[in-house]
Design a protein around this motif. Sequence first.
Motif, mmCIF file in Angstrom:
data_model
loop_
_atom_site.group_PDB
_atom_site.id
_atom_site.type_symbol
_atom_site.label_atom_id
_atom_site.label_comp_id
_atom_site.label_asym_id
_atom_site.label_seq_id
_atom_site.Cartn_x
_atom_site.Cartn_y
_atom_site.Cartn_z
ATOM 1 N N UNK A 90 -13.400 51.351 41.449
ATOM 2 C CA UNK A 90 -13.836 50.208 42.245
ATOM 3 C C UNK A 90 -14.914 49.342 41.588
ATOM 4 N N UNK A 91 -15.814 49.931 40.811
ATOM 5 C CA UNK A 91 -16.931 49.157 40.241
ATOM 6 C C UNK A 91 -16.469 47.921 39.476
ATOM 7 N N UNK A 92 -15.483 48.019 38.595
ATOM 8 C CA UNK A 92 -15.082 46.791 37.887
ATOM 9 C C UNK A 92 -14.318 45.813 38.775
ATOM 10 N N UNK A 93 -13.828 46.273 39.921
ATOM 11 C CA UNK A 93 -13.023 45.413 40.790
ATOM 12 C C UNK A 93 -13.854 44.697 41.852
ATOM 13 N N UNK A 94 -14.883 45.378 42.394
ATOM 14 C CA UNK A 94 -15.684 44.743 43.444
ATOM 15 C C UNK A 94 -17.140 44.551 43.033
ATOM 16 N N UNK A 95 -17.513 45.070 41.869
ATOM 17 C CA UNK A 95 -18.887 44.954 41.389
ATOM 18 C C UNK A 95 -19.715 46.163 41.813
ATOM 19 N N UNK A 96 -20.677 46.494 40.987
ATOM 20 C CA UNK A 96 -21.494 47.684 41.222
ATOM 21 C C UNK A 96 -22.334 47.555 42.483
ATOM 22 N N UNK A 97 -22.924 46.384 42.719
ATOM 23 C CA UNK A 97 -23.757 46.212 43.907
ATOM 24 C C UNK A 97 -22.939 46.373 45.188
ATOM 25 N N UNK A 98 -21.784 45.722 45.260
ATOM 26 C CA UNK A 98 -20.934 45.857 46.447
ATOM 27 C C UNK A 98 -20.510 47.305 46.642
ATOM 28 N N UNK A 141 -28.052 44.709 56.268
ATOM 29 C CA UNK A 141 -28.330 44.401 54.865
ATOM 30 C C UNK A 141 -27.083 44.479 54.005
ATOM 31 N N UNK A 142 -26.235 45.447 54.292
ATOM 32 C CA UNK A 142 -24.964 45.560 53.569
ATOM 33 C C UNK A 142 -24.123 44.307 53.817
ATOM 34 N N UNK A 143 -24.038 43.887 55.066
ATOM 35 C CA UNK A 143 -23.255 42.688 55.397
ATOM 36 C C UNK A 143 -23.816 41.458 54.690
ATOM 37 N N UNK A 144 -25.132 41.335 54.653
ATOM 38 C CA UNK A 144 -25.746 40.196 53.955
ATOM 39 C C UNK A 144 -25.472 40.270 52.459
ATOM 40 N N UNK A 145 -25.562 41.477 51.902
ATOM 41 C CA UNK A 145 -25.287 41.650 50.476
ATOM 42 C C UNK A 145 -23.852 41.260 50.141
ATOM 43 N N UNK A 146 -22.927 41.659 50.997
ATOM 44 C CA UNK A 146 -21.512 41.397 50.728
ATOM 45 C C UNK A 146 -21.088 39.971 51.066
ATOM 46 N N UNK A 147 -21.626 39.424 52.155
ATOM 47 C CA UNK A 147 -21.133 38.146 52.664
ATOM 48 C C UNK A 147 -22.202 37.073 52.781
ATOM 49 N N UNK A 148 -23.387 37.330 52.213
ATOM 50 C CA UNK A 148 -24.510 36.409 52.353
ATOM 51 C C UNK A 148 -24.223 35.001 51.886
ATOM 52 N N UNK A 149 -23.576 34.861 50.741
ATOM 53 C CA UNK A 149 -23.280 33.520 50.236
ATOM 54 C C UNK A 149 -22.369 32.764 51.197
#
Length: 157
Positions: A90-98, A141-149
């Motif tokens: 998953x890391x290369x597909x969704x990014x490490x932070x996500x 915080x997870x929701x903001x991290x994922x969908x904040x933009x």
Amino acid sequence: MNLILFVMAFCVGVAMSVQAAVNTQLASSIGANSVVAAFVSFACGTIVLGGMALSRGGLGPTFAALAEQPAWKFAGGFLGAAFVFGTVFLAPRIGLLSLIVLVIAGQLLTSMAIDHFGLINMAMRKVSPARVLGVGIVVVGVAITLFGERIVASFTR
């Protein structure tokens, strides 16, 4: 609570993120083979843990006790393999932070249920409203991290 144990737990979190990144790089350097990268990771870990187990008195009595254990108690190895494979995949597909914020959210919600209800033969530790609020804040915080933009963009239209 013991500050040293809290620091150790924090370091485990650091190690999880670094492990996911390192294993992802291993997978990409061997033809994007996530399964082999996870296998190599487990093999290296098995060697280290085997050495540590031998240094603490050997494996004989422990192996003898293993035969008496119910099958469900071996699920930890399968779950660990799924975790390592999942991070490599998953890391290369969704990014490490996500990846990590979703892992943390999953861990928090599951851990809260296990503690509160004493699941899997763990000690029952009732979850207080303050802890539920803390987990809720992390989930926000997870929701903001994922969908904040996207959230910010919807307000600026």
